[in-house]
Design a protein around this motif. Structure first.
Motif, mmCIF file in Angstrom:
data_model
loop_
_atom_site.group_PDB
_atom_site.id
_atom_site.type_symbol
_atom_site.label_atom_id
_atom_site.label_comp_id
_atom_site.label_asym_id
_atom_site.label_seq_id
_atom_site.Cartn_x
_atom_site.Cartn_y
_atom_site.Cartn_z
ATOM 1 N N GLU A 1 0.836 -1.202 0.000
ATOM 2 C CA GLU A 1 0.000 0.000 0.000
ATOM 3 C C GLU A 1 0.874 1.257 0.000
ATOM 4 O O GLU A 1 0.562 2.252 -0.665
ATOM 5 C CB GLU A 1 -0.917 -0.019 1.225
ATOM 6 C CG GLU A 1 -2.041 1.002 1.195
ATOM 7 C CD GLU A 1 -1.641 2.344 1.789
ATOM 8 O OE1 GLU A 1 -2.275 3.357 1.444
ATOM 9 O OE2 GLU A 1 -0.698 2.362 2.586
ATOM 10 N N THR B 1 1.935 1.944 -3.520
ATOM 11 C CA THR B 1 0.934 2.648 -4.334
ATOM 12 C C THR B 1 0.970 4.144 -4.055
ATOM 13 O O THR B 1 0.791 4.963 -4.962
ATOM 14 C CB THR B 1 -0.486 2.107 -4.067
ATOM 15 O OG1 THR B 1 -0.893 2.433 -2.731
ATOM 16 C CG2 THR B 1 -0.551 0.608 -4.264
ATOM 17 N N GLN C 1 -2.243 -2.732 -6.609
ATOM 18 C CA GLN C 1 -3.490 -2.996 -5.899
ATOM 19 C C GLN C 1 -4.081 -4.350 -6.285
ATOM 20 O O GLN C 1 -4.726 -5.016 -5.472
ATOM 21 C CB GLN C 1 -4.466 -1.847 -6.146
ATOM 22 C CG GLN C 1 -4.091 -0.618 -5.320
ATOM 23 C CD GLN C 1 -4.619 0.682 -5.882
ATOM 24 O OE1 GLN C 1 -5.027 0.761 -7.034
ATOM 25 N NE2 GLN C 1 -4.595 1.717 -5.062
ATOM 26 N N TYR D 1 -8.656 -1.293 1.512
ATOM 27 C CA TYR D 1 -7.747 -1.308 0.372
ATOM 28 C C TYR D 1 -8.501 -1.289 -0.951
ATOM 29 O O TYR D 1 -8.007 -0.755 -1.948
ATOM 30 C CB TYR D 1 -6.851 -2.551 0.438
ATOM 31 C CG TYR D 1 -5.972 -2.559 1.665
ATOM 32 C CD1 TYR D 1 -4.916 -1.669 1.809
ATOM 33 C CD2 TYR D 1 -6.200 -3.449 2.711
ATOM 34 C CE1 TYR D 1 -4.115 -1.665 2.946
ATOM 35 C CE2 TYR D 1 -5.399 -3.462 3.840
ATOM 36 C CZ TYR D 1 -4.359 -2.566 3.951
ATOM 37 O OH TYR D 1 -3.574 -2.557 5.068
ATOM 38 N N TYR D 2 -9.702 -1.851 -0.981
ATOM 39 C CA TYR D 2 -10.471 -1.892 -2.214
ATOM 40 C C TYR D 2 -11.057 -0.526 -2.561
ATOM 41 O O TYR D 2 -11.174 -0.167 -3.729
ATOM 42 C CB TYR D 2 -11.569 -2.949 -2.107
ATOM 43 C CG TYR D 2 -11.017 -4.352 -2.088
ATOM 44 C CD1 TYR D 2 -10.742 -5.030 -3.264
ATOM 45 C CD2 TYR D 2 -10.723 -4.989 -0.881
ATOM 46 C CE1 TYR D 2 -10.216 -6.311 -3.257
ATOM 47 C CE2 TYR D 2 -10.192 -6.266 -0.861
ATOM 48 C CZ TYR D 2 -9.940 -6.924 -2.053
ATOM 49 O OH TYR D 2 -9.400 -8.184 -2.036
ATOM 50 N N ALA E 1 -8.418 1.321 -4.380
ATOM 51 C CA ALA E 1 -8.238 0.795 -5.732
ATOM 52 C C ALA E 1 -9.330 1.303 -6.668
ATOM 53 O O ALA E 1 -9.060 1.673 -7.822
ATOM 54 C CB ALA E 1 -8.233 -0.733 -5.697
#
Length: 940
Positions: free
Chosen positions: A379, A382, A405, A435-436, A439
């Motif tokens: 993460e 990203t 991701q 986390y989704y 994304a």
């Protein structure tokens, strides 16, 4: 997070209490080894064993005594943080010696097995650790005279293991059992340590409120029993409290607590604790943008932790340090230095991974030492890519971020597949939901910047991957088992599940006196089923292949091909800051984004309360505001759509979308509604068994006057509430029977036994019965059958073992569409249970409505179904008929909007009524929100 060294200390204690033998050589040698352990002179023991093995007298020792000495050497390596060498002694020397050694007490052999598990745990060898720990615990629990405080220590240690593999559900069970045993034994120090482990557990899962509660309990023990608390045990609690304060942005309190902890720590004696205290101070400097001070402290932390790493331990903590360095450099815009630190962290948590030219790890077929740390490191990666995009405007960096991701998603799936039990999976996914959302945000940003629909589809993929994963996996498991396994295996699996469910039911109703023993039995039943499933995967390769053929999200085109031309699917994803809506019809696919403002949150909350309570005036203003925010833009873009399938998320699970007002009227006037858990389940096939012989089957009970008393005794009902009689239930069943024909079970015939024996023979299953819902623990929700029988409660675990042939089940029990809501996974309650049992559709209730209005709507609904009208259109027509016929005072949504249809999407054409299965009940039911069956610690 903070891991207590108590686990190492109690292992030491386990092996100091041995029988004394007359062998002078053994006694002298054994005493010398123990003395070296007590003074922490482990190197002396390593030198000593080299000498001993060259002596003939050592070789002549019997199997038991030689094994005990080897065991102490293994323990010395363990306490010296050299777990790999400890494993060599425990596994390769002690256990082979004791395999056929009759003198070895079974509990002592189990201690060695247990130590092997703990060593593998610290080395990140999860599967090996689990096997050894479960094997050892089974021995401890079945050894009649095994000391309770020793069993408590084992529960504590195994709880730490399950915490390390992200199984929150099991870790909490074991910690609770340990705390209870220590309290019974009045072992305050060990109870204190178990409480602190529970704090760490809730910190890991970002439940800061629960963590604070346990900190309070631990500090209360410090206050009331200060003379029993060693300083080294109190320090971790202050450090955890500092961490909680930091996460809650109470920075002054965090600094005070961290400095207090540091003042109590002997840096030489407890260097790991000292490093944690320094780390908190470094975080505080980072928040103040005092980067130089933070960096200096972090270098000191790294130096301390490297000492443990050089001894073969501390991988997790040193990886965490590299993660924190990367965070520090990212805040300063030093991307190169941040990437350097991330690369070091990746190699710690995934030693055999390859890094590409962007220093991103591969995630397939790699050994992961700590999944949480790996996800956090990725993460961070990203965020580095996103910062590079903001600095230079090159879209390639956003594309790299999206690629990472996808890797995070793969790691999460891998972790999910390692868990066997539904509750464990739900807790695991609930924490990783965040986390989704990130994304989806990045994918939609790329779509906006490029106009490439590939990124829009990617955004939907991330949204759909979070939906009902455990439901899909369990359906897949059930179907795979039924199609690949032998009858013997099916019977064994069923027997083990029944045993576990029976123990869980007993635990629900346990008194304080027998709760601990029942909890122990419940855990044993869980472990037995877990071991069976592992063996099954090893011995049945076909089952294994099919079981883990993960249900992928179908491409948008594949979804569109299955949709009727007049229907659109609305899939929602609720993140912290936004609600994303994906609109899919047979010819259209687009998305809308809604800011999740405090005003919208409050409005949804008020609207839900208004709908479920006729005493609260219905606000068209609230209803129309929600419509304008969530629905107006998307509906204006849809063409030729008259039916909507809603896949809700988060707070939207409580929303009756058909009540939303578009300025001209409620949406029910323009659209028929159905609901689904996930796009993957919209067209799922049912069991391939024979068509059930009965077109209709109905159950209606009058109940005894002592029903509420019985429910209180069974710990399903609290307070002074009384369930009202169901005056129209039998009439409801009789009316339905006239429409469809079939069987009815009334009054004492509406028994749980009759349900088990007959329900799988029904296409139409009609339950006009009371129900209770537990929004805290879904497994305690239930449907109540005739209570004159000994067993009369049907809970979700009871349904999982039964296969139903119904195409549609209607549950009008109170709040039967409700339950505990998990991020992404949705509502866990009776509706989901009936789907898992094989039903294709469920018609259930968001709140308890008027018995008379529900009777009218459901009778009308049945009439349309008999005519061949699809379920969603039949329900729409029935509700519109009701609204046309009643007085204005009865048009409040409370009276008509409670029923929601969950399941497959059907065609808009007519089809023979005999293919429909319906379970229906429109009783007025009192909704009771129950407490958890796991009692809070007595000190709370």
């Amino acid at each position: 997070m903070i891991k207590l060294q108590g686990i190492r200390l109690f292992i030491l204690c386990c092996f100091l209490n041995h029988f004394v033998f007359g062998n002078e050589y053994f006694d002298k040698t054994y005493s010398q080894i123990n003395s070296n352990i007590e003074t922490e002179d482990y190197e002396a023991n390593f030198r000593l064993i080299d000498q001993l093995e060259r002596a003939d007298v050592f070789q002549r020792l019997d199997c038991y005594d030689k094994g005990r000495i080897y065991h102490k050497i293994g323990l010395s390596y363990y306490l010296a943080y050299r777990e790999a060498e400890a494993i060599d002694y425990f596994g390769d020397k002690v256990l082979p010696l004791w395999e056929n050694c009759s003198k070895v007490p079974i509990s002592e052999k189990a201690n060695t097995i247990y130590n092997l598990g703990i060593c593998h745990q610290y080395l990140g060898n999860t599967e090996e650790a689990k096997g050894y720990l479960d094997q050892a615990l089974n021995i401890f629990e079945n050894t009649e005279d095994y000391p309770p405080h020793q069993l408590g220590l084992k529960y504590h240690g195994i709880g730490l293991f399950y915490e390390s593999i992200n199984d929150l559900f099991r870790a909490q069970l074991y910690f609770s059992n340990a705390i209870n045993l220590f309290e019974q034994e009045n072992d305050i120090p060990r109870k204190f340590n178990a409480l602190n482990s529970t704090v760490t557990l809730h910190l890991d899962f970002k439940d800061y409120n629960r963590a604070s509660e346990y900190v309070g309990q631990a500090l209360e023990l410090v206050k009331t029993k200060p003379d029993l608390m060693a300083t080294q045990d109190v320090v971790p609690v202050y450090l955890n409290a500092a961490k909680i304060a930091f996460e809650q942005k109470k920075y002054d309190r965090a600094e005070t607590l961290a400095k207090r902890a540091l003042s109590l720590i002997d840096r030489q004696g407890s260097p790991q604790y000292y490093a944690i205290g320094l780390e908190v101070l470094a975080f505080l400097h980072m928040e103040k943008k005092e980067f130089k001070q933070a960096e200096d402290i972090m270098h000191e932390v790294l130096y301390i932790r490297k000492q443990f790493y050089q001894k073969g331990s501390g991988l997790e903590m040193i990886a965490l340090t590299y993660e924190n360095f990367a965070e520090l450099y990212l805040k300063q815009g030093a991307f190169y230095r941040a990437n350097e630190q991330l690369a070091k962290g990746f190699r710690m948590v995934a030693p055999n991974t390859k890094l590409d030219q962007r220093t991103v790890p591969t995630v397939s077929n790699i050994e992961i030492k700590n999944q949480n740390t790996l996800i956090r490191l990725m993460e961070l990666k990203t965020r580095i890519f996103e910062q590079k995009y903001k600095k230079g405007g090159d879209l390639e960096w956003l594309q790299h971020s999206l690629d990472v991701q996808h890797k995070i998603d793969s790691v999460i799936k891998k972790g999910l597949l390692s868990l066997q039990f539904e509750q464990s999976k739900l807790e695991f996914l609930d924490v990783r939901f965040q986390y989704y959302g990130k994304a989806i945000q990045d994918a939609l940003r790329l779509y906006d910047l490029t106009g490439d629909t590939y990124y829009l589809e990617q955004a939907h993929q991330f949204s759909a991957r979070t939906k009902a994963l455990t439901l899909q996996q369990e359906l897949n498991r059930i179907n795979t088992l039924r199609t690949t396994a032998s009858k013997t295996i099916l019977e064994e699996e069923s027997s083990l599940r029944e045993r576990m469910n029976a123990q869980q039911s007993l635990l629900f109703e346990a008194s304080d006196n027998n709760r601990d023993s029942l909890l122990q039995s419940f855990l044993q039943a869980q472990n037995a089923l877990d071991a069976f499933l592992i063996r099954l995967e090893e011995r049945e390769p076909k089952y294994y292949r099919e079981r883990y053929r993960f249900l992928k999200v179908p491409p948008i085109q594949a979804i569109q091909e299955k949709l009727p031309g007049d229907l659109a699917v609305l899939e929602f994803f609720e993140s912290q800051e936004s609600i994303y809506v994906f609109w899919i019809s047979s010819t259209q696919f687009f998305s809308t984004t809604v800011p999740l403002t405090p005003k919208l949150r409050k409005c949804i909350e008020r609207f839900t309360e208004q709908c479920g309570n006729p005493e609260i005036p219905f606000s068209q203003t609230d209803s129309q505001f929600i419509f304008e925010q969530l629905m107006e833009e998307g509906l204006s873009r849809l063409t030729n759509v008259e039916r909507l399938c809603i896949i809700p998320d988060g707070s939207l699970h409580t929303l009756s979308f058909e009540v939303l007002h578009n300025g001209g009227g409620h949406l029910i006037e323009d659209y028929a509604f159905t609901y689904a858990y996930a796009t993957q389940l919209l067209g799922r096939k049912g069991d391939n068994g024979e068509i059930p012989p009965e077109d209709y089957m109905g159950f209606a009970a009058s109940y005894s006057n002592s029903l509420s008393t019985k429910l209180r005794f069974r710990k399903r009902f609290f307070g002074e509430e009384v369930l009202s009689p169901l005056s129209l239930s039998k009439k409801e069943v009789e009316q339905a029977s006239k429409i469809f024909g079939g069987k009815t079970f009334l009054d004492d015939g509406a028994s749980l036994e009759n349900f088990y024996n007959n329900a799988n023979n029904a296409r139409i299953l009609h339950l006009s019965l009371h129900g209770l819902v537990d929004t805290d623990d879904p497994s305690r929700s239930c449907i109540i059958f005739d209570d004159t029988k000994k067993e009369f409660l049907l809970s979700p675990p009871d349904l999982y073992k039964n296969r139903l042939g119904a195409d549609l089940v209607l549950l009008s029990a109170c709040h039967s569409a409700n339950g505990k809501i998990y991020n992404g996974e949705g509502v866990q309650g009776m509706s989901k249970a009936f789907l898992l049992a094989g039903s294709q559709n469920v018609l259930s209730s968001l709140w308890n409505a008027s018995e008379s209005s529900s009777l009218g709507i459901t009778h009308s609904f049945l009439t349309y179904v008999k005519q061949g009208v699809p379920f969603d259109l039949a329900l729409q027509k029935a509700k519109l008929n009701y609204l046309k016929e009643v007085t204005p005072s009865q048009r409040h949504p409370y009276y008509w909007a409670n029923f929601v249809l969950v399941g497959k999407v059907g065609p808009a054409t007519r089809f023979p009524w005999y293919l429909i299965a319906l379970a229906m009940g429109s009783s007025l039911v009192v909704g009771i929100f129950l407490y958890r069956y796991f009692k809070r610690p007595k000190t709370s």
